[in-house]
Design an enzyme around this catalytic site. Structure first.
Site, PDB file in Angstrom:
ATOM      1  CG  HIS A   1       8.545 -37.191  30.105  1.00 52.56           C
ATOM      2  ND1 HIS A   1       8.682 -36.033  30.173  1.00 52.56           N
ATOM      3  CD2 HIS A   1       9.781 -37.800  29.753  1.00 52.56           C
ATOM      4  CE1 HIS A   1       9.910 -35.417  29.401  1.00 52.56           C
ATOM      5  NE2 HIS A   1      10.443 -36.584  29.202  1.00 52.56           N
TER       6      HIS A   1
ATOM      7  CG  ASP B   1      15.197 -43.952  29.613  1.00 54.62           C
ATOM      8  OD1 ASP B   1      15.935 -43.785  28.506  1.00 54.62           O
ATOM      9  OD2 ASP B   1      15.723 -43.264  30.513  1.00 54.62           O
TER      10      ASP B   1
ATOM     11  CG  HIS C   1      17.627 -36.652  33.244  1.00 55.11           C
ATOM     12  ND1 HIS C   1      16.710 -36.968  32.055  1.00 55.11           N
ATOM     13  CD2 HIS C   1      18.301 -35.539  33.204  1.00 55.11           C
ATOM     14  CE1 HIS C   1      17.256 -36.021  31.173  1.00 55.11           C
ATOM     15  NE2 HIS C   1      18.218 -35.293  31.758  1.00 55.11           N
TER      16      HIS C   1
HETATM   17  N1  ACO Z   1       5.054 -45.297  38.378  1.00 57.94           N
HETATM   18  C1  ACO Z   1       4.011 -44.962  39.204  1.00 57.94           C
HETATM   19  N2  ACO Z   1       3.448 -43.795  39.470  1.00 57.94           N
HETATM   20  C2  ACO Z   1       4.136 -42.808  39.075  1.00 57.94           C
HETATM   21  C3  ACO Z   1       5.079 -42.734  37.988  1.00 57.94           C
HETATM   22  C4  ACO Z   1       5.465 -44.204  37.576  1.00 57.94           C
HETATM   23  N3  ACO Z   1       6.534 -44.273  37.073  1.00 57.94           N
HETATM   24  N4  ACO Z   1       5.658 -41.684  37.664  1.00 57.94           N
HETATM   25  C5  ACO Z   1       5.006 -40.882  38.347  1.00 57.94           C
HETATM   26  N5  ACO Z   1       4.198 -41.413  39.073  1.00 57.94           N
HETATM   27  C6  ACO Z   1       3.162 -40.752  40.131  1.00 57.94           C
HETATM   28  C7  ACO Z   1       3.646 -40.297  41.352  1.00 57.94           C
HETATM   29  O1  ACO Z   1       3.665 -41.158  42.130  1.00 57.94           O
HETATM   30  C8  ACO Z   1       2.780 -39.103  41.425  1.00 57.94           C
HETATM   31  O2  ACO Z   1       1.622 -39.433  42.034  1.00 57.94           O
HETATM   32  P1  ACO Z   1       1.108 -38.701  43.159  1.00 57.94           P
HETATM   33  O3  ACO Z   1       0.329 -37.220  42.631  1.00 57.94           O
HETATM   34  O4  ACO Z   1      -0.360 -39.703  43.630  1.00 57.94           O
HETATM   35  O5  ACO Z   1       2.089 -38.381  44.283  1.00 57.94           O
HETATM   36  C9  ACO Z   1       2.389 -38.541  40.251  1.00 57.94           C
HETATM   37  O6  ACO Z   1       2.412 -39.649  39.174  1.00 57.94           O
HETATM   38  C10 ACO Z   1       3.337 -37.243  39.707  1.00 57.94           C
HETATM   39  O7  ACO Z   1       4.536 -37.859  39.548  1.00 57.94           O
HETATM   40  P2  ACO Z   1       5.766 -36.780  40.023  1.00 57.94           P
HETATM   41  O8  ACO Z   1       7.017 -37.513  40.236  1.00 57.94           O
HETATM   42  O9  ACO Z   1       5.329 -35.798  40.739  1.00 57.94           O
HETATM   43  O10 ACO Z   1       5.996 -36.154  38.626  1.00 57.94           O
HETATM   44  P3  ACO Z   1       7.301 -35.749  38.057  1.00 57.94           P
HETATM   45  O11 ACO Z   1       6.807 -34.877  36.885  1.00 57.94           O
HETATM   46  O12 ACO Z   1       7.966 -34.765  38.984  1.00 57.94           O
HETATM   47  O13 ACO Z   1       8.180 -36.670  37.703  1.00 57.94           O
HETATM   48  C11 ACO Z   1       9.351 -38.364  36.611  1.00 57.94           C
HETATM   49  C12 ACO Z   1       8.513 -37.362  36.392  1.00 57.94           C
HETATM   50  C13 ACO Z   1      10.741 -38.266  37.599  1.00 57.94           C
HETATM   51  C14 ACO Z   1       9.910 -39.201  35.276  1.00 57.94           C
HETATM   52  C15 ACO Z   1       8.397 -39.762  37.222  1.00 57.94           C
HETATM   53  O14 ACO Z   1       7.308 -39.906  36.166  1.00 57.94           O
HETATM   54  C16 ACO Z   1       9.294 -41.052  37.588  1.00 57.94           C
HETATM   55  O15 ACO Z   1       9.729 -41.256  38.479  1.00 57.94           O
HETATM   56  N6  ACO Z   1       9.412 -41.983  36.517  1.00 57.94           N
HETATM   57  C17 ACO Z   1       9.946 -43.079  36.779  1.00 57.94           C
HETATM   58  C18 ACO Z   1      11.427 -43.067  36.416  1.00 57.94           C
HETATM   59  C19 ACO Z   1      11.607 -42.867  34.925  1.00 57.94           C
HETATM   60  O16 ACO Z   1      11.027 -43.449  33.995  1.00 57.94           O
HETATM   61  N7  ACO Z   1      12.487 -41.861  34.528  1.00 57.94           N
HETATM   62  C20 ACO Z   1      12.812 -41.389  33.309  1.00 57.94           C
HETATM   63  C21 ACO Z   1      12.214 -40.267  32.641  1.00 57.94           C
HETATM   64  S1  ACO Z   1      12.212 -39.921  30.982  1.00 57.94           S
HETATM   65  C22 ACO Z   1      13.945 -39.326  30.604  1.00 57.94           C
HETATM   66  O17 ACO Z   1      14.392 -38.540  31.517  1.00 57.94           O
HETATM   67  C23 ACO Z   1      14.283 -39.745  29.588  1.00 57.94           C
END
Ligand code: ACO
Length: 382
Positions: A265, A318, A226
Site C-alpha cells: 500500500h 482487498d 487501486h
Molecule cells: N508484491 C511484491 N512486491 C511488492 C508488492 C507486492 N504486492 N507491492 C510492492 N512491492 C514491492 C515493489 O516491487 C517495490 O520493490 P522495489 O523497491 O524492489 O522495486 C516496492 O515494494 C515498492 O513498491 P511500489 O510499487 O514502488 O510502491 P507503491 O506505493 O507505488 O505501490 C501498490 C503501492 C500499487 C499498492 C503496490 O503495493 C502493488 O502493486 N500492490 C499490489 C496491488 C494491490 O494490492 N493493490 C491494492 C492497493 S490497496 C487499495 O487501493 C485499496
C-alpha cells in the site's frame, strides 16, 4: 538541435509523500495502521456502526441522533430508483466491464439530476447522496440484464447493503450477509487522498460538477493498483486451487519480479487496519459455506509474504475482501464495483472539501526533451 537546460527541480514521482491540502475528515497513520473517519476509529465503526450512519458522519462531520439518522436513511431509501432511460443505456452497454457500465450510467444520471450545475456544498452533498442511493441499483441491474434476467426494483424495507444484495440476487439476504456487506461498505467509505479521490478532486478543482468528478473517481478506481486487487486476489486463489500449492505459486511470482496481489500500500507500511474485518469474515464464511480452502490459501500466501513485512509490505483491505464476495456468490468482475459503491460518499466528501477552498490543481512536469527544432514540411521528411 539544442538540448533542454534542465532546472534543478525536485521530482516527486507519483506525488509520493506530498501534502497538497488539509482535511478534517480522514486520518491515516500508515506506520501503525491507524485509520479514523472524522476522529472515530475504523475498528469501532466497523464493529458498532452502520454504513448509513458512517455516510452521515462523513458528510455532516458528526454522528447523527436517532431522529437525524432516520430522516437521512428515509431519503436514501427514497432515492434508489434510476430512470428507465438509464436502464436502456445499461442494456446497450451490458457487455462492458461492470466498472465501465457503472461509469457510463453515473455519467448518464447527470442528465436527470435537477441540481447538476449547482456546486454549493449543500447541493454537492444532496447529489452525492442521490448517487450513493442509485449506484447499487445500477450495478445490480447490469448484472441481471447481462444474465438475461429482469432487473429487481429496490426494496425500501431493506437497508442500503441488504437492498443491494436483494437487487443482485432477487431474494432477501440473510442477516449475516447483510451485515457483512454493510461492514464492507463502511471499510471502503473514505480513505483520504487516494488515487481515485485525488482524481475526483482534480476534476472538481476545475469547477466541474460532482457527477464528472465521481466519473473520474470510478475511472481511476478501476485499475489493479487501486480497486482492482480484490478481483485479482480471488483469481489468484482459484488458480492456486489448493493450500499446499500457494507457496510455490507465490515464490514463482516473486522470483520473476512480480507482485502478489492484495499486498502493499502506498500509505500503510503496517497492516491495513481494514483487512482485519475481512479476514475474520473470510474465515468464518468459508467454514459456513463448506469452502475453507480459500482462507487457507490466503493464509499460506501471507506466510510466504512474511519476509516482505520488513519492507513495509503487508496485506491490504482487498486481500480478504475478494474471498468474502466470492463466498457470498458475487461475480468476480463486480468486486471493484462494490468498492465504488462504498466509496461514493468519500468522493463526495473530497469534492465538497475541494470546493470549500478551491484552487486549480495543476502540478508541473520538468521538460527533458529537445528544443526549438526546425519544422520540416512533410514532403521533405525522410
Ligand atoms: N508484491 C511484491 N512486491 C511488492 C508488492 C507486492 N504486492 N507491492 C510492492 N512491492 C514491492 C515493489 O516491487 C517495490 O520493490 P522495489 O523497491 O524492489 O522495486 C516496492 O515494494 C515498492 O513498491 P511500489 O510499487 O514502488 O510502491 P507503491 O506505493 O507505488 O505501490 C501498490 C503501492 C500499487 C499498492 C503496490 O503495493 C502493488 O502493486 N500492490 C499490489 C496491488 C494491490 O494490492 N493493490 C491494492 C492497493 S490497496 C487499495 O487501493 C485499496
Amino acid at each position: 538541435m539544442t538540448t533542454t537546460a534542465t532546472n534543478k527541480v525536485e521530482i516527486r514521482r507519483g506525488l509520493m509523500g506530498v501534502y497538497f491540502d488539509r482535511t478534517d475528515s480522514c486520518f491515516i497513520d500508515g506506520t501503525i495502521g491507524k485509520l479514523l473517519y472524522r476522529g472515530y476509529d475504523i475498528h469501532e465503526l466497523a464493529e458498532k456502526s452502520t454504513f448509513e450512519e458512517v455516510i452521515y458522519l462523513l458528510l455532516n462531520g458528526k454522528l447523527p441522533t436517532r431522529r437525524e439518522l432516520d430522516g437521512f436513511d428515509r431519503q436514501l431509501r427514497a432515492d434508489r430508483d434510476i430512470p428507465d432511460d438509464v436502464l436502456d443505456i445499461i442494456n446497450k452497454v451490458k457487455d462492458g466491464h461492470p466498472m465501465d457500465v457503472l461509469r457510463t450510467a453515473v455519467s448518464a444520471l447527470s442528465a436527470y439530476d435537477p441540481e447538476v450545475k449547482d456546486n454549493s456544498e449543500a447541493a454537492i452533498i444532496r447529489k452525492g447522496l442521490r448517487l450513493t442511493a442509485k449506484a447499487p441499483t445500477i450495478v445490480a441491474a447490469h448484472d441481471r440484464i447481462r444474465k438475461g434476467l429482469k432487473p429487481v426494483k429496490p426494496n425500501a424495507n431493506l437497508n442500503h447493503a441488504g437492498n443491494f444484495l436483494y437487487m443482485l440476487f432477487g431474494k432477501e439476504p440473510s442477516e449475516d450477509e447483510m451485515h457483512i456487506m454493510d461492514v464492507d461498505f463502511i471499510l471502503h467509505a473514505e480513505h483520504g487522498a487516494n488515487a481515485s479521490a485525488f482524481a475526483a478532486r482534480v476534476a472538481a478543482s476545475t469547477q466541474t460538477d460532482l457527477h464528472s468528478a465521481v466519473v473520474a473517481g470510478i475511472a481511476t478506481l478501476k485499475g489493479p493498483a487501486h480497486g482492482g486487487a480484490a478481483e485479482e486476489v480471488m483469481k489468484m486463489a482459484e488458480e492456486i486451487g489448493q493450500p499446499e500449492k500457494a507457496d510455490g505459486y507465490a515464490r514463482n511470482i516473486l522470483d520473476h519480479g512480480g507482485r502478489v496481489m492484495g499486498f502493499g500500500h502506498r500509505v500503510y507500511k503496517a497492516e491495513d487496519p481494514r483487512a482485519r474485518h475481512m479476514r475474520e469474515r473470510s474465515h468464518t464464511l468459508g467454514i459456513a459455506k463448506g469452502q475453507p480452502q480459500w482462507f487457507e490459501i490466503l493464509t499460506k500466501l501471507q506466510e510466504v509474504m512474511k519476509p516482505y513485512q520488513a519492507r513495509g509490505i503487508f496485506v491490504n483491505v482487498d486481500f480478504f475482501a475478494g474471498s468474502v464476495y466470492y463466498l457470498m456468490g458475487i461475480p468476480e468482475d463486480i468486486f471493484i464495483s462494490i468498492f465504488a459503491l462504498g466509496r461514493i460518499p468519500g468522493w463526495t466528501l473530497n469534492v465538497a472539501e475541494q470546493y470549500r477552498s478551491n484552487i486549480l490543481i495543476r502540478p508541473l512536469t520538468d521538460y527533458n526533451g529537445p528544443m526549438d527544432l526546425e519544422y520540416v514540411p512533410i514532403s521533405q521528411r525522410r
